[in-house]
Design a protein around this motif. Sequence first.
Motif, PDB file in Angstrom:
ATOM      1  N   LEU A  32       0.832  -1.207   0.000  1.00  0.00           N
ATOM      2  CA  LEU A  32       0.000   0.000   0.000  1.00  0.00           C
ATOM      3  C   LEU A  32       0.864   1.253   0.000  1.00  0.00           C
ATOM      4  O   LEU A  32       0.607   2.208  -0.733  1.00  0.00           O
ATOM      5  CB  LEU A  32      -0.929   0.020   1.217  1.00  0.00           C
ATOM      6  CG  LEU A  32      -2.122  -0.922   1.173  1.00  0.00           C
ATOM      7  CD1 LEU A  32      -2.910  -0.816   2.470  1.00  0.00           C
ATOM      8  CD2 LEU A  32      -3.025  -0.596  -0.006  1.00  0.00           C
ATOM      9  N   TRP A  33       1.896   1.238   0.843  1.00  0.00           N
ATOM     10  CA  TRP A  33       2.784   2.397   0.906  1.00  0.00           C
ATOM     11  C   TRP A  33       3.564   2.554  -0.388  1.00  0.00           C
ATOM     12  O   TRP A  33       3.769   3.671  -0.877  1.00  0.00           O
ATOM     13  CB  TRP A  33       3.723   2.299   2.104  1.00  0.00           C
ATOM     14  CG  TRP A  33       2.983   2.557   3.379  1.00  0.00           C
ATOM     15  CD1 TRP A  33       2.618   1.650   4.318  1.00  0.00           C
ATOM     16  CD2 TRP A  33       2.491   3.827   3.840  1.00  0.00           C
ATOM     17  NE1 TRP A  33       1.930   2.276   5.324  1.00  0.00           N
ATOM     18  CE2 TRP A  33       1.840   3.599   5.064  1.00  0.00           C
ATOM     19  CE3 TRP A  33       2.539   5.124   3.330  1.00  0.00           C
ATOM     20  CZ2 TRP A  33       1.243   4.632   5.789  1.00  0.00           C
ATOM     21  CZ3 TRP A  33       1.944   6.155   4.047  1.00  0.00           C
ATOM     22  CH2 TRP A  33       1.304   5.898   5.259  1.00  0.00           C
ATOM     23  N   PHE A  34       3.995   1.460  -0.985  1.00  0.00           N
ATOM     24  CA  PHE A  34       4.684   1.515  -2.273  1.00  0.00           C
ATOM     25  C   PHE A  34       3.768   2.113  -3.336  1.00  0.00           C
ATOM     26  O   PHE A  34       4.173   2.982  -4.116  1.00  0.00           O
ATOM     27  CB  PHE A  34       5.152   0.113  -2.689  1.00  0.00           C
ATOM     28  CG  PHE A  34       5.755   0.076  -4.066  1.00  0.00           C
ATOM     29  CD1 PHE A  34       7.037   0.549  -4.276  1.00  0.00           C
ATOM     30  CD2 PHE A  34       5.043  -0.432  -5.136  1.00  0.00           C
ATOM     31  CE1 PHE A  34       7.610   0.519  -5.552  1.00  0.00           C
ATOM     32  CE2 PHE A  34       5.604  -0.464  -6.410  1.00  0.00           C
ATOM     33  CZ  PHE A  34       6.885   0.016  -6.606  1.00  0.00           C
ATOM     34  N   GLY A  35       2.513   1.666  -3.358  1.00  0.00           N
ATOM     35  CA  GLY A  35       1.544   2.206  -4.314  1.00  0.00           C
ATOM     36  C   GLY A  35       1.317   3.688  -4.112  1.00  0.00           C
ATOM     37  O   GLY A  35       1.193   4.452  -5.072  1.00  0.00           O
ATOM     38  N   TRP A  36       1.276   4.104  -2.840  1.00  0.00           N
ATOM     39  CA  TRP A  36       1.074   5.524  -2.561  1.00  0.00           C
ATOM     40  C   TRP A  36       2.266   6.348  -3.029  1.00  0.00           C
ATOM     41  O   TRP A  36       2.102   7.430  -3.585  1.00  0.00           O
ATOM     42  CB  TRP A  36       0.822   5.763  -1.070  1.00  0.00           C
ATOM     43  CG  TRP A  36       0.537   7.208  -0.818  1.00  0.00           C
ATOM     44  CD1 TRP A  36      -0.640   7.851  -1.011  1.00  0.00           C
ATOM     45  CD2 TRP A  36       1.478   8.187  -0.369  1.00  0.00           C
ATOM     46  NE1 TRP A  36      -0.487   9.179  -0.708  1.00  0.00           N
ATOM     47  CE2 TRP A  36       0.798   9.425  -0.313  1.00  0.00           C
ATOM     48  CE3 TRP A  36       2.817   8.154  -0.012  1.00  0.00           C
ATOM     49  CZ2 TRP A  36       1.419  10.593   0.080  1.00  0.00           C
ATOM     50  CZ3 TRP A  36       3.435   9.332   0.383  1.00  0.00           C
ATOM     51  CH2 TRP A  36       2.742  10.526   0.430  1.00  0.00           C
ATOM     52  N   VAL A  37       3.474   5.848  -2.836  1.00  0.00           N
ATOM     53  CA  VAL A  37       4.669   6.560  -3.290  1.00  0.00           C
ATOM     54  C   VAL A  37       4.663   6.683  -4.816  1.00  0.00           C
ATOM     55  O   VAL A  37       5.003   7.739  -5.362  1.00  0.00           O
ATOM     56  CB  VAL A  37       5.958   5.874  -2.781  1.00  0.00           C
ATOM     57  CG1 VAL A  37       7.189   6.438  -3.448  1.00  0.00           C
ATOM     58  CG2 VAL A  37       6.058   6.017  -1.268  1.00  0.00           C
ATOM     59  N   VAL A  38       4.258   5.630  -5.511  1.00  0.00           N
ATOM     60  CA  VAL A  38       4.159   5.690  -6.973  1.00  0.00           C
ATOM     61  C   VAL A  38       3.137   6.747  -7.385  1.00  0.00           C
ATOM     62  O   VAL A  38       3.376   7.545  -8.296  1.00  0.00           O
ATOM     63  CB  VAL A  38       3.803   4.303  -7.552  1.00  0.00           C
ATOM     64  CG1 VAL A  38       3.450   4.389  -9.028  1.00  0.00           C
ATOM     65  CG2 VAL A  38       4.946   3.322  -7.329  1.00  0.00           C
ATOM     66  N   LEU A  39       1.986   6.782  -6.709  1.00  0.00           N
ATOM     67  CA  LEU A  39       0.969   7.792  -6.990  1.00  0.00           C
ATOM     68  C   LEU A  39       1.507   9.196  -6.719  1.00  0.00           C
ATOM     69  O   LEU A  39       1.271  10.132  -7.494  1.00  0.00           O
ATOM     70  CB  LEU A  39      -0.287   7.525  -6.154  1.00  0.00           C
ATOM     71  CG  LEU A  39      -1.433   8.525  -6.295  1.00  0.00           C
ATOM     72  CD1 LEU A  39      -1.928   8.580  -7.737  1.00  0.00           C
ATOM     73  CD2 LEU A  39      -2.565   8.154  -5.349  1.00  0.00           C
ATOM     74  N   LEU A  40       2.250   9.353  -5.635  1.00  0.00           N
ATOM     75  CA  LEU A  40       2.848  10.648  -5.311  1.00  0.00           C
ATOM     76  C   LEU A  40       3.809  11.091  -6.412  1.00  0.00           C
ATOM     77  O   LEU A  40       3.782  12.255  -6.840  1.00  0.00           O
ATOM     78  CB  LEU A  40       3.581  10.566  -3.969  1.00  0.00           C
ATOM     79  CG  LEU A  40       4.343  11.825  -3.546  1.00  0.00           C
ATOM     80  CD1 LEU A  40       3.382  12.978  -3.306  1.00  0.00           C
ATOM     81  CD2 LEU A  40       5.160  11.533  -2.296  1.00  0.00           C
ATOM     82  N   MET A  41       4.642  10.183  -6.890  1.00  0.00           N
ATOM     83  CA  MET A  41       5.585  10.531  -7.949  1.00  0.00           C
ATOM     84  C   MET A  41       4.851  10.902  -9.240  1.00  0.00           C
ATOM     85  O   MET A  41       5.261  11.829  -9.952  1.00  0.00           O
ATOM     86  CB  MET A  41       6.552   9.372  -8.217  1.00  0.00           C
ATOM     87  CG  MET A  41       7.502   9.103  -7.084  1.00  0.00           C
ATOM     88  SD  MET A  41       8.533  10.540  -6.798  1.00  0.00           S
ATOM     89  CE  MET A  41       8.813  10.386  -5.062  1.00  0.00           C
ATOM     90  N   ALA A  42       3.776  10.201  -9.552  1.00  0.00           N
ATOM     91  CA  ALA A  42       2.985  10.537 -10.740  1.00  0.00           C
ATOM     92  C   ALA A  42       2.357  11.921 -10.592  1.00  0.00           C
ATOM     93  O   ALA A  42       2.304  12.699 -11.552  1.00  0.00           O
ATOM     94  CB  ALA A  42       1.900   9.482 -10.964  1.00  0.00           C
ATOM     95  N   THR A  43       1.894  12.243  -9.391  1.00  0.00           N
ATOM     96  CA  THR A  43       1.305  13.556  -9.142  1.00  0.00           C
ATOM     97  C   THR A  43       2.340  14.652  -9.285  1.00  0.00           C
ATOM     98  O   THR A  43       2.089  15.694  -9.904  1.00  0.00           O
ATOM     99  CB  THR A  43       0.678  13.596  -7.732  1.00  0.00           C
ATOM    100  OG1 THR A  43      -0.312  12.562  -7.635  1.00  0.00           O
ATOM    101  CG2 THR A  43       0.032  14.931  -7.452  1.00  0.00           C
TER     102      THR A  43
END
Length: 53
Positions: A32-43
């Motif tokens: 979940l945290w990995f997915g959130w970091v990926v989303l943050l980088m995309a943002t």
Amino acid sequence: MSSSPKSMGVLTVGTLVVVTAYSAALGSNGWLWFGWVVLLMATVGTAATSRGH
């Protein structure tokens, strides 16, 4: 097109709240945290790209 980075930012913050609540209630989940970091980088990438235009 200027609303895209703003909506992604809202989604990122909302996801952070959900992941934090999940971690507090059920224990941390690395995926979940990995997915959130990926989303943050995309943002961040979207915001940087739209700022250039």
